[in-house]
Design a protein around this motif. Structure first.
Motif, mmCIF file in Angstrom:
data_model
loop_
_atom_site.group_PDB
_atom_site.id
_atom_site.type_symbol
_atom_site.label_atom_id
_atom_site.label_comp_id
_atom_site.label_asym_id
_atom_site.label_seq_id
_atom_site.Cartn_x
_atom_site.Cartn_y
_atom_site.Cartn_z
ATOM 1 N N TYR A 6 0.834 -1.200 0.000
ATOM 2 C CA TYR A 6 0.000 0.000 0.000
ATOM 3 C C TYR A 6 0.867 1.247 0.000
ATOM 4 C CZ TYR A 6 -3.845 -3.097 1.119
ATOM 5 O OH TYR A 6 -4.766 -4.073 1.078
ATOM 6 N N GLU A 7 1.922 1.195 0.834
ATOM 7 C CA GLU A 7 2.809 2.355 0.895
ATOM 8 C C GLU A 7 3.482 2.568 -0.455
ATOM 9 O OE1 GLU A 7 4.043 2.786 5.531
ATOM 10 O OE2 GLU A 7 5.349 1.605 4.247
ATOM 11 N N TRP A 10 1.093 4.263 -2.800
ATOM 12 C CA TRP A 10 0.943 5.703 -2.578
ATOM 13 C C TRP A 10 2.189 6.453 -3.024
ATOM 14 C CZ3 TRP A 10 -3.477 7.690 -2.413
ATOM 15 C CH2 TRP A 10 -4.547 7.026 -1.794
ATOM 16 N N GLY A 13 2.189 6.530 -6.728
ATOM 17 C CA GLY A 13 1.066 7.369 -7.143
ATOM 18 C C GLY A 13 1.386 8.841 -6.976
ATOM 19 N N ALA A 14 1.930 9.195 -5.795
ATOM 20 C CA ALA A 14 2.280 10.592 -5.547
ATOM 21 C C ALA A 14 3.352 11.039 -6.534
ATOM 22 C CB ALA A 14 2.768 10.754 -4.108
ATOM 23 N N VAL B 333 1.092 13.119 2.453
ATOM 24 C CA VAL B 333 1.382 11.874 3.172
ATOM 25 C C VAL B 333 0.798 11.922 4.574
ATOM 26 C CG1 VAL B 333 3.266 10.592 4.244
ATOM 27 C CG2 VAL B 333 3.419 11.243 1.841
ATOM 28 N N PHE B 336 -2.948 11.457 4.571
ATOM 29 C CA PHE B 336 -3.329 10.049 4.419
ATOM 30 C C PHE B 336 -3.077 9.272 5.708
ATOM 31 C CE2 PHE B 336 -3.065 10.838 -0.232
ATOM 32 C CZ PHE B 336 -4.361 10.445 -0.514
ATOM 33 N N ASN B 337 -1.997 9.611 6.418
ATOM 34 C CA ASN B 337 -1.718 8.909 7.672
ATOM 35 C C ASN B 337 -2.792 9.182 8.721
ATOM 36 O OD1 ASN B 337 0.888 7.343 7.685
ATOM 37 N ND2 ASN B 337 1.540 9.222 6.725
#
Lengths: 158, 603
Positions: A6-7, A10, A13-14, B333, B336-337
């Motif tokens: 998942y990380e 992201w 994706g970012a 980030v 999202f966290n």
């Protein structure tokens, strides 16, 4: 190092979003020539009114059909305070300030620049829609800042 | 001047005068935290009142409630007050009160220096606001763009008050920042490694490093301006070969990190509140910490996005556009966290949690319009219009202020021993959310339709009356919500439920002591074995209510107050253009620093 799926999703994706943003900016700047006004040309603010570049202000049509507008901003007015340009023709603005920082924004268009004493601000734009536009100073310049405006009239081109 | 436990027990014979004296001379980080919070809240009310006056003036076109001159003073002082005298010290209230408790320390590293920061801040703030009394409030904008600030275009004391007042307040911030860096690095409880520190303390550490590095930049810019105004130098004089762009670069080189000085503590606060009320550890602790660090570092490389309109050239503009887009990543980030922390948690919607979630929602809006500005072509449509006003108020009111309110509701019981009312708190929250959105959302459209900033009135022909009126109504609703909060404070003092040591079931060390904590904080310095000491499986040892033997805590001192008075006397001397008064103030400062240095530790 173990990075969770998942990380990783992201992160990539970012990264992709940033690449797309930067790509669009670079494309617009390089291939379409859409860059903000930038023009390192200086002028002595003490002699703005007599400087040959600004002694004659107003609208001038070049032999090639392009239009040049010369204006000077001062507390709290633009000189001249009404200009007429044809629609659908590239218009080059050459502007400076005689005293403090001023702004130059033509409402409803993408024309917006800062007028820095000592520098000539130059940019080129085109007006497609004929009509009357308001030019405002958007950089706080003192007591009558709100009353500092001029008029742009875009006329139907031939 | 040392006091033991016994000396801190309330004595019935304590007169009001000696109670006030004990507050003036206090070096207890908890009392200083309360002083910071109360003072900053008063300045917050002043800044809010200024905002309300501006909104009432703009409620209808062509209004003449205030004059152009008064309006210019109002927006200058609104910005200056909110940034330097309200938001920063409101965060500082939490730095003072909470950080030593979260670290397992008995006080900050330099308690008397801490008192000095506070008194310098309050006296500097009063000094700047005294300009209203003599009818010469600063009127060149909180950004004070040269060369409008020169003596030629701004004669009189207006800008003098601003340039000197900001230096005094800035010095207070730098002194406090050094104190907190040393405290956080050196006074951690045994076992509290850096990566076991609570996120709030982490964000405070990052913030303090930004303060220590950013404030010297504005100080240099202000000293140049001071010299231009007082001694006839030409740093910002174009005619003499100076350059007005120097000010813009220096100001924003400070000004953008300043934005992170304002927002990072709020991010830290909600990183404490959200896990507590979701009954879940913060998702991706390490990533949140590193994102905070990255924001602090990248914050130094984005300043020229405030200056796209100047025309710096395609290369500079592209670089700053890219860095500005990059800084959105660590910010995203974190968002999202926080969302992932709430996800699947046992969420309890206490008022503190509502404010924390409100922060996330409103900060996303402000952040998105911020990313819009990172693109120079888009920025050119928006800069210096109300769109920018909408953007940064979403970040600073919807973000920073919301985070601070979350912190107030969260830590109020720790500070006072009583809970705030949840019912009144929810009224406060909803009125605040509705009010701020009514105020700032229409400003996006008003800006895109061409309303420039800092105009005291506007023409009805612009067709912006209705949306401006909505903004004004929203501002009044926000004002009412703050009054509701004031009522909640009064209610809590009278009828608030006793909180006990740990009303929320928090994970960090501040919840392991009584509310309010004893003067020495921890009767036994706790040993930290995990990131969430009170939630860890191993558990932590209970901290006894009463220490085995009396604990030495530093006593009060009046020299920090005297030193701060000396600084402000010198500042007043500069305003009066009297060298003797300046020297007098400097002498007071020198003597008090000497006396302070040689003050006996034990009496």
């Amino acid at each position: 190092m173990h990075v969770d799926i998942y990380e990783r999703f992201w992160m990539w994706g970012a990264g992709a979003i940033v690449a797309i943003f930067l790509g669009i900016t670079a494309f617009a700047a390089i291939s379409q020539g859409r860059v903000p006004p930038s023009h390192a040309e200086t002028v002595d603010p003490r002699n703005v009114w007599t400087d040959p570049r600004f002694a004659e202000r107003g609208v001038k049509t070049n032999p090639d059909g392009s239009v040049e507008v010369t204006m000077v901003a001062l507390m709290f007015a633009f000189q001249p305070n009404e200009i007429r340009v044809p629609a659908g023709t590239p218009v080059t603005f050459r502007l400076t300030s005689a005293d403090v920082l001023h702004g130059f924004q033509i409402i409803g268009t993408n024309a917006n620049t800062m007028l820095v004493p000592g520098y000539v601000s130059q940019f080129t734009t085109e007006f497609d829609r004929p009509g009357q536009y308001l030019i405002v100073c958007n950089e706080y310049c003192g007591l009558s800042h709100q009353g500092m405006f001029a008029t742009l009239i875009v006329e139907e081109g031939e | 001047m040392a006091t033991s436990v016994a000396a801190h027990a309330p004595s019935s014979a304590a007169t009001l005068a000696s109670r006030i004296w004990s507050w003036i001379t206090t070096t207890d980080h908890k009392r200083i935290g309360i002083l910071y919070g109360a003072t900053a809240f008063v300045f917050f009310l002043v800044g809010g009142f200024e905002a309300l006056l501006m909104r009432l003036q703009l409620a209808s076109p062509g209004s003449s409630l205030v004059s152009a001159e008064a309006y210019n003073q109002l927006f200058t002082m609104h910005g200056t007050t909110m940034v330097f005298l309200a938001l920063m010290p409101l965060s500082a209230a939490f730095f003072n009160y909470i950080v030593p408790l979260q670290l397992g320390a008995r006080d900050v590293a330099f308690p008397r220096l801490n008192a000095f920061s506070y008194w310098l801040f309050v006296l500097g703030g009063l000094f700047m606001n005294a300009s209203f009394v003599v009818g010469a409030a600063p009127n060149a904008g909180w950004f004070g763009y040269a060369n409008l600030t020169s003596t030629q275009f701004s004669p009189g004391l207006h800008v003098d008050f601003w340039v000197i007042g900001l230096q005094v307040v800035g010095a207070a911030s730098v002194v406090a920042a050094i104190n907190f860096i040393v405290t956080i690095i050196n006074l951690r409880a045994p076992g509290m490694r850096l990566m076991r520190m609570p996120v709030f303390t982490w964000m405070v550490l990052v913030t303090q490093f930004i303060i220590v590095t950013a404030f010297p930049v504005i100080t240099i810019a202000l000293v140049f301006l001071l010299f231009d105004r007082f001694f006839g130098t030409n740093f910002y004089s174009v005619a003499a070969g100076g350059d007005v762009l120097l000010w813009q670069h220096l100001f924003w080189l400070f000004g953008h990190p300043e934005v992170y000085i304002l927002i990072l503590p709020a991010m830290g606060i909600i990183s404490e509140v959200i896990p507590t009320f979701s009954r879940k550890p913060l998702f991706g602790y390490a990533i949140v910490v590193y994102s905070g660090l990255l924001i602090g570092i990248l914050g130094w490389g984005v300043w020229a996005h405030h200056m796209f309109q100047v025309g710096l050239g395609p290369v500079a503009d592209s670089v700053f556009a890219a860095t500005t887009m990059l800084i959105a990543i660590p910010t995203g980030v974190k968002i999202f966290n926080w969302i992932a922390t709430v996800w699947g948690g046992k969420v309890r919607l206490a008022t503190a949690m509502l404010f924390a979630l409100g922060f996330v929602a409103q900060f996303i809006l402000g952040g998105l319009s911020g990313v819009m500005h990172s693109s120079p072509p888009a920025d050119l449509q928006q800069t210096d219009t109300y769109f920018v006003v909408a953007h940064f108020h979403y970040v600073l009111v919807g973000g920073a202020i919301m985070g601070i309110f979350a912190g107030i509701y969260y830590w109020w019981p720790k500070m006072t021993g009583r809970l705030l009312s949840e019912t009144i708190g929810k009224w406060h929250f909803w009125l605040f959310v509705i009010g701020t959105n009514l105020t700032f959302f229409p400003m996006h459209f008003v800006g895109l339709l061409g309303m420039p900033r800092r105009i005291y009135t506007y023409d009805p022909a612009l067709g912006l009356d209705a949306m401006n009126l909505v903004s004004t109504i929203g501002a009044l609703v926000s004002g009412i919500s703050v009054l509701v909060f004031v009522y909640n404070v009064w209610w809590s003092r009278k009828r608030g439920e006793r909180a006990g040591g740990d009303p929320w079931g928090g994970a960090t060390l501040e919840w392991s002591v009584s509310s309010p904590p004893p003067p020495y904080n921890f009767s036994v310095i706790p040993e930290v074995v995990s990131r969430l000491p009170r939630w860890s499986v191993k558990g932590m040892r209970e901290i006894p209510e009463v220490p085995a033997e009396p604990i030495h805590v530093p006593g009060g001192s009046y020299w920090p107050v005297v030193a701060a008075v000396g600084v402000v006397v010198a500042a007043t001397g500069a305003i009066l253009h009297s060298l003797w008064v300046v020297l007098g103030g400097a002498a007071v400062l020198a003597v008090s620093i000497y006396a302070w240095a040689f003050e006996p530790f034990e009496v």
